[in-house]
Structure formats: structure tokens, C-alpha cells
Design a protein around this motif. Structure first.
Motif, PDB file in Angstrom:
ATOM      1  N   ARG A 194      12.023   6.479 114.471  1.00 59.54           N
ATOM      2  CA  ARG A 194      13.032   5.503 114.223  1.00 59.54           C
ATOM      3  C   ARG A 194      12.658   5.349 112.197  1.00 59.54           C
ATOM      4  O   ARG A 194      11.831   5.046 112.357  1.00 59.54           O
ATOM      5  CB  ARG A 194      12.917   4.873 114.340  1.00 59.54           C
ATOM      6  CG  ARG A 194      14.513   3.145 114.345  1.00 59.54           C
ATOM      7  CD  ARG A 194      14.781   2.148 115.285  1.00 59.54           C
ATOM      8  NE  ARG A 194      15.871   1.468 115.027  1.00 59.54           N
ATOM      9  CZ  ARG A 194      16.323   1.244 115.688  1.00 59.54           C
ATOM     10  NH1 ARG A 194      16.612   1.219 116.784  1.00 59.54           N
ATOM     11  NH2 ARG A 194      17.219  -0.122 115.221  1.00 59.54           N
ATOM     12  N   GLU A 198      18.204   6.079 110.590  1.00 58.14           N
ATOM     13  CA  GLU A 198      17.863   7.329 111.749  1.00 58.14           C
ATOM     14  C   GLU A 198      17.431   7.015 113.041  1.00 58.14           C
ATOM     15  O   GLU A 198      15.798   6.209 112.299  1.00 58.14           O
ATOM     16  CB  GLU A 198      17.996   8.289 110.950  1.00 58.14           C
ATOM     17  CG  GLU A 198      19.660   8.362 109.552  1.00 58.14           C
ATOM     18  CD  GLU A 198      19.044   8.735 108.714  1.00 58.14           C
ATOM     19  OE1 GLU A 198      19.669   8.551 107.306  1.00 58.14           O
ATOM     20  OE2 GLU A 198      17.448   8.743 108.171  1.00 58.14           O
ATOM     21  N   GLU A 241      20.674  10.909 114.939  1.00 57.12           N
ATOM     22  CA  GLU A 241      20.830   9.511 115.406  1.00 57.12           C
ATOM     23  C   GLU A 241      21.829   8.452 114.569  1.00 57.12           C
ATOM     24  O   GLU A 241      20.071   8.430 113.776  1.00 57.12           O
ATOM     25  CB  GLU A 241      20.870   8.658 116.490  1.00 57.12           C
ATOM     26  CG  GLU A 241      22.026   8.142 117.168  1.00 57.12           C
ATOM     27  CD  GLU A 241      22.286   7.329 118.242  1.00 57.12           C
ATOM     28  OE1 GLU A 241      22.404   5.708 118.630  1.00 57.12           O
ATOM     29  OE2 GLU A 241      20.858   7.815 119.679  1.00 57.12           O
ATOM     30  N   LEU A 243      22.219   5.489 113.104  1.00 57.73           N
ATOM     31  CA  LEU A 243      22.056   3.561 113.661  1.00 57.73           C
ATOM     32  C   LEU A 243      23.189   3.118 113.786  1.00 57.73           C
ATOM     33  O   LEU A 243      22.959   1.866 114.117  1.00 57.73           O
ATOM     34  CB  LEU A 243      20.811   3.255 113.019  1.00 57.73           C
ATOM     35  CG  LEU A 243      20.032   3.521 113.483  1.00 57.73           C
ATOM     36  CD1 LEU A 243      18.353   2.688 113.315  1.00 57.73           C
ATOM     37  CD2 LEU A 243      18.981   3.488 115.101  1.00 57.73           C
ATOM     38  N   SER A 244      24.056   3.475 112.136  1.00 54.89           N
ATOM     39  CA  SER A 244      25.009   1.938 111.881  1.00 54.89           C
ATOM     40  C   SER A 244      26.236   2.557 112.746  1.00 54.89           C
ATOM     41  O   SER A 244      27.635   1.823 113.279  1.00 54.89           O
ATOM     42  CB  SER A 244      25.741   2.143 110.048  1.00 54.89           C
ATOM     43  OG  SER A 244      25.666   3.594 110.147  1.00 54.89           O
ATOM     44  N   LYS A 245      26.084   3.715 113.163  1.00 53.49           N
ATOM     45  CA  LYS A 245      27.507   4.566 114.016  1.00 53.49           C
ATOM     46  C   LYS A 245      27.288   4.176 115.036  1.00 53.49           C
ATOM     47  O   LYS A 245      28.241   4.926 115.873  1.00 53.49           O
ATOM     48  CB  LYS A 245      27.944   5.860 112.916  1.00 53.49           C
ATOM     49  CG  LYS A 245      28.597   6.309 111.421  1.00 53.49           C
ATOM     50  CD  LYS A 245      28.622   7.606 111.404  1.00 53.49           C
ATOM     51  CE  LYS A 245      28.763   7.430 109.944  1.00 53.49           C
ATOM     52  NZ  LYS A 245      29.748   8.535 109.823  1.00 53.49           N
ATOM     53  N   GLU A 246      25.760   5.147 115.730  1.00 51.79           N
ATOM     54  CA  GLU A 246      25.702   4.393 116.953  1.00 51.79           C
ATOM     55  C   GLU A 246      26.253   6.362 117.318  1.00 51.79           C
ATOM     56  O   GLU A 246      26.469   6.471 118.731  1.00 51.79           O
ATOM     57  CB  GLU A 246      25.715   4.158 117.763  1.00 51.79           C
ATOM     58  CG  GLU A 246      25.154   2.997 117.580  1.00 51.79           C
ATOM     59  CD  GLU A 246      25.649   1.329 118.732  1.00 51.79           C
ATOM     60  OE1 GLU A 246      26.336   1.726 119.798  1.00 51.79           O
ATOM     61  OE2 GLU A 246      25.045   0.053 118.167  1.00 51.79           O
ATOM     62  N   GLU A 247      25.989   7.321 117.166  1.00 52.07           N
ATOM     63  CA  GLU A 247      26.686   8.356 116.832  1.00 52.07           C
ATOM     64  C   GLU A 247      25.395   9.700 116.510  1.00 52.07           C
ATOM     65  O   GLU A 247      25.152   9.466 115.353  1.00 52.07           O
ATOM     66  CB  GLU A 247      28.009   8.910 116.709  1.00 52.07           C
ATOM     67  CG  GLU A 247      27.925   8.947 115.228  1.00 52.07           C
ATOM     68  CD  GLU A 247      29.694   8.991 114.743  1.00 52.07           C
ATOM     69  OE1 GLU A 247      29.743   9.492 113.879  1.00 52.07           O
ATOM     70  OE2 GLU A 247      30.429   8.940 115.330  1.00 52.07           O
TER      71      GLU A 247
END
Length: 274
Positions: A194, A198, A241, A243-247
Motif C-alpha cells: 500500500r 494505491e 487499485e 484508493l480514492s476510487k476503490e477500483e
């Protein structure tokens, strides 16, 4: 004087020389942590984990550890290998490998063990976009919808697959903190790193060389390519991934061009991309 002589005898007895490097046999002492031992010998914890099959969080007193001096990685030559493709796997130069192993020519044999000094690893990382390719190989499956190679059903592929021989080193694409290591359904042996923005996932590994809580830099060895989990052959599944978009996103948007994965920088053995 006798005590000093005995100490020197034990010290030299526990140091073994191989070509251009030594290995030190260290026995874990009360209160030792992997981090402490790594600092004592000025190596990365990842190097100790690569050379030893140990649980980094459950070291026991008297446990034997092999530690290379100088720091480096061992590679066992496979059928079809050349010094050039081994250099690409470690993002280094042929001349560095030859010098470290006292080789006067380009001939190598199957089963031969080559020592790759950590100081020379990464000379050919392409850092133009900030993120590096985690391993050298060929993309065998892109990001997005595909027919799953095992189930034959249409499914969304959350990363890219990079095909490479089992045992090929896997490096951290970006700095961060290790937040997961171990098995996860489908992924096999998995490492999650992490960063501030991301989560990076490195899956289907044959070996993990980091531990939860370890801080890694770009280029830190985090494991070896394998075929664990749901897999049809040795490869690295690499996933990002946001993190801000969780995608998840396509890693190719973050990585250097596929035609410039391996680039020797100025002052090394030539220039070029591959």
C-alpha cells in the motif's frame, strides 16, 4: 587470548566463500528480529527471506540463517538461458553478472548457480513514469473482460498477467508498506503493498520475500514468479487499485511502454530497450 582464538575459529568456520561472494551462517539469538539481523549484516530483510525458508515473525533461538556478503540473489541457470536473458530478469548488465561470478566467457550450464549482487540489480529499470515493471516477461493476459483460461467463462480480469519462468524475481513497482502476505483464493501466494494512493497486488508467487509491516522501496525484491492459486502456468498477476476510487485500473496506464521495459541507463553496458 584463548577466548578470542575460539571466537575467531567459530567465525571463520561459519563463513563460506563461493566465487565472488561469501555466505555467513548466523544463529538467531534471544530477542532477535528479522529487521535487527538485517541491519546487523547491512542487508535487506527481503534478501534473508529469499535465501532462507523461515517465518519472519516467528524466528526461534538457535535457528540457522544463511546471509550473503555482499548482498545479492542466487539464480539457477535453466535450459535455454543466456547471460543476456538472465541480465534482463534482474534488470542488470551481462558484464556485472560476469564480474560477480568470475566468468571470462559467455558460456553457462544448466544447474549452474549465478550470484547477482544487489548493487547491480535495477540498472535497467525504466523509471521514466515513476513506476517500474515488477518483473521481466511477456504479457499473456491483458486487463479487462476475457474468457478465463481455467473456467472458460467470461470474467473481468483485474490486472495484467506477465508470463515468466518460475523463480524469476519480482520487484516492488513503487514504494509503500506491505499490508498482506500469504494465500488468497484464486490469487495463490499474494503480496499487497500500500502506498499513499494505491494498493499493488502481486499474485501467483512461488515464494514471498517480504513481511507485513515492512516498508519497501521501488525495486525491493518481494518474491519470485510462480503458478500458485488458479493458474495455468508460471506468471505474475499484477494489479493496481486506486484508493480514492476503490477500483482497479489498467496497470499499463502507469507503467513504461512494453517496448521499453528494460533500459540500461548511461554509464552502464550500452543503452537499449526490450
Amino acid at each position: 587470548m584463548r577466548r578470542i582464538s575460539c571466537f575467531l575459529f567459530v567465525f571463520f568456520f561459519l563463513v563460506t566463500a563461493f566465487g565472488g561472494f561469501l555466505t555467513v551462517t548466523y544463529f538467531v539469538q534471544q530477542g532477535d528480529t528479522l529487521y535487527d539481523i538485517a541491519r546487523k549484516f547491512r542487508v535487506s530483510p527481503s534478501t534473508i527471506l529469499d535465501w532462507n525458508n523461515v517465518n519472519p515473525l516467528k524466528l526461534s533461538v538457535g535457528q540457522k540463517l544463511i546471509i550473503p556478503q555482499p548482498e545479492g540473489i542466487l539464480y539457477t541457470v535453466r535450459r535455454g538461458d543466456t547471460l543476456y536473458n538472465i541480465a534482463k530478469a534482474f534488470f542488470t548488465s551481462v558484464s556485472d553478472i560476469k564480474q560477480a561470478n568470475n566468468l571470462t566467457g559467455d558460456n553457462i550450464s544448466v544447474g549452474q548457480k549465478l550470484f547477482i549482487p544487489t548493487a547491480s540489480i535495477g540498472k535497467a529499470f525504466n523509471i521514466e513514469k515513476g513506476y517500474i515493471w515488477p518483473t521481466f516477461g511477456v504479457i499473456s493476459s491483458p486487463f479487462g473482460w476475457r474468457r478465463h483460461p481455467v473456467t472458460r467463462q467470461m470474467s473481468f480480469h483485474s490486472g495484467i498477467d506477465i508470463a515468466a519462468p518460475e523463480g524469476t524475481p519480482v520487484f516492488s513497482s513503487a514504494p509503500g508498506t506491505v499490508v498482506f502476505t500469504g494465500e488468497r483464493s484464486g490469487y495463490g501466494l499474494l503480496v499487497e503493498v500500500r502506498s499513499s494512493k494505491e494498493i499493488f497486488r502481486y499474485a501467483h508467487l512461488s515464494k514471498i520475500t517480504v513481511y507485513v509491516g515492512q516498508k519497501v522501496d521501488r525495486g525491493t525484491l518481494i518474491g519470485r514468479v510462480g503458478s500458485t492459486g488458479v493458474s495455468t502456468g508460471p506468471h505474475l498477476h499484477f494489479e493496481i487499485e486506486v484508493l480514492s476510487k476503490e477500483e482497479v485500473v489498467n496497470p499499463l496506464a502507469y507503467l513504461p511502454s512494453t517496448t521499453r521495459v528494460y533500459v540500461l541507463r548511461e554509464g552502464t553496458e550500452g543503452m537499449g530497450g526490450e
